[in-house]
Scaffold this active site. Sequence first.
Site, mmCIF file in Angstrom:
data_model
loop_
_atom_site.group_PDB
_atom_site.id
_atom_site.type_symbol
_atom_site.label_atom_id
_atom_site.label_comp_id
_atom_site.label_asym_id
_atom_site.label_seq_id
_atom_site.Cartn_x
_atom_site.Cartn_y
_atom_site.Cartn_z
ATOM 1 N N SER A 1 0.837 -1.212 0.000
ATOM 2 C CA SER A 1 0.000 0.000 0.000
ATOM 3 C C SER A 1 0.866 1.254 0.000
ATOM 4 O O SER A 1 2.010 1.237 0.444
ATOM 5 C CB SER A 1 -0.900 0.026 1.233
ATOM 6 O OG SER A 1 -1.732 -1.111 1.278
HETATM 7 N N1 SAH Z 1 -0.845 -4.721 4.080
HETATM 8 C C1 SAH Z 1 -0.166 -5.074 2.853
HETATM 9 C C2 SAH Z 1 -1.017 -4.767 1.642
HETATM 10 C C3 SAH Z 1 -0.920 -5.842 0.625
HETATM 11 S S1 SAH Z 1 -2.138 -5.802 -0.657
HETATM 12 C C4 SAH Z 1 1.210 -4.406 2.768
HETATM 13 O O1 SAH Z 1 1.495 -3.532 3.605
HETATM 14 O O2 SAH Z 1 2.005 -4.767 1.901
HETATM 15 C C5 SAH Z 1 -3.464 -6.736 0.060
HETATM 16 C C6 SAH Z 1 -3.169 -8.159 0.432
HETATM 17 O O3 SAH Z 1 -4.401 -8.771 0.817
HETATM 18 C C7 SAH Z 1 -2.598 -9.034 -0.693
HETATM 19 O O4 SAH Z 1 -1.380 -9.581 -0.277
HETATM 20 C C8 SAH Z 1 -3.682 -10.108 -0.893
HETATM 21 O O5 SAH Z 1 -3.128 -11.382 -1.220
HETATM 22 C C9 SAH Z 1 -4.361 -10.127 0.468
HETATM 23 N N2 SAH Z 1 -5.727 -10.675 0.477
HETATM 24 C C10 SAH Z 1 -6.696 -10.547 -0.461
HETATM 25 N N3 SAH Z 1 -7.815 -11.199 -0.076
HETATM 26 C C11 SAH Z 1 -7.541 -11.760 1.139
HETATM 27 C C12 SAH Z 1 -8.291 -12.577 2.047
HETATM 28 N N4 SAH Z 1 -9.547 -12.969 1.794
HETATM 29 N N5 SAH Z 1 -7.682 -12.956 3.206
HETATM 30 C C13 SAH Z 1 -6.395 -12.585 3.491
HETATM 31 N N6 SAH Z 1 -5.644 -11.829 2.667
HETATM 32 C C14 SAH Z 1 -6.204 -11.415 1.498
#
Ligand code: SAH
Length: 216
Positions: free
Chosen positions: A64
Amino acid sequence: MKDEYRHKGQRRKMIDELRALGITDEGVLEAIDRVPRHFFLSSAFEQFAYQNKAFQIGSGQTISKPHTVAKQTELLQLSAGEKVLEIGTGSGYQCAVLCAMGYKVFSIERQRNLFEKARPLLAAMGFKPDLFYGDGYKGKAVFAPFDGIIVTCGAPEVPEALLKQLKIGGRLVIPVGEGDTQRMFTLTRTTEADFVREEHGDFAFVPMLASRAQDK
Ligand code: SAH
């Protein structure tokens, strides 16, 4: 993995930018100052790590934007020692910022390879979150209730299980919507059955997906 003088300087500039974008919580800005964001990016992106941008982290996912991380952390309004559940560990950056705030952090990721990558990285940085490979739609009932829950992927709707796992007085911070942008909401649990919903503007997230039948 080195946090050099130039990285620290770039981080300070990024923090000035976050202030200019309206982040006022000094605790959040200090936590961001303590976490080297370039550790969470592949070396190709290292030089851009302190720009207010999202970057690819593999498996079609992104880290993000710093402003989004700061805003969601600010919206949680937690105190040190409180319990927070993150949905979407991804690179682990937001998770590290939550740990740097002094919270007791639980985080769920549905992509096995990202989960496997974040775990040793956070440990090497001295952070001790509880990380899980699984489906964040279900939350983590065995460790509930939580003082705060933060969803870091765009949810088509607010998952009922997450509301149930909030303490009374606790808050869910969640981007909702299925298009290119999502609306950020906070839902604060005021009684067993009541939630106060507030809106906090538009942000862009990768979609929250249901559990995977198999790993890729
Ligand atoms: N907080 C992260 C943001 C990553 S993007 C950072 O700081 O890098 C969002 C993430 O949510 C992705 O890695 C994706 O695989 C995950 N995601 C999507 N749907 C999900 C679900 N149902 N349960 C857990 N993770 C999920």
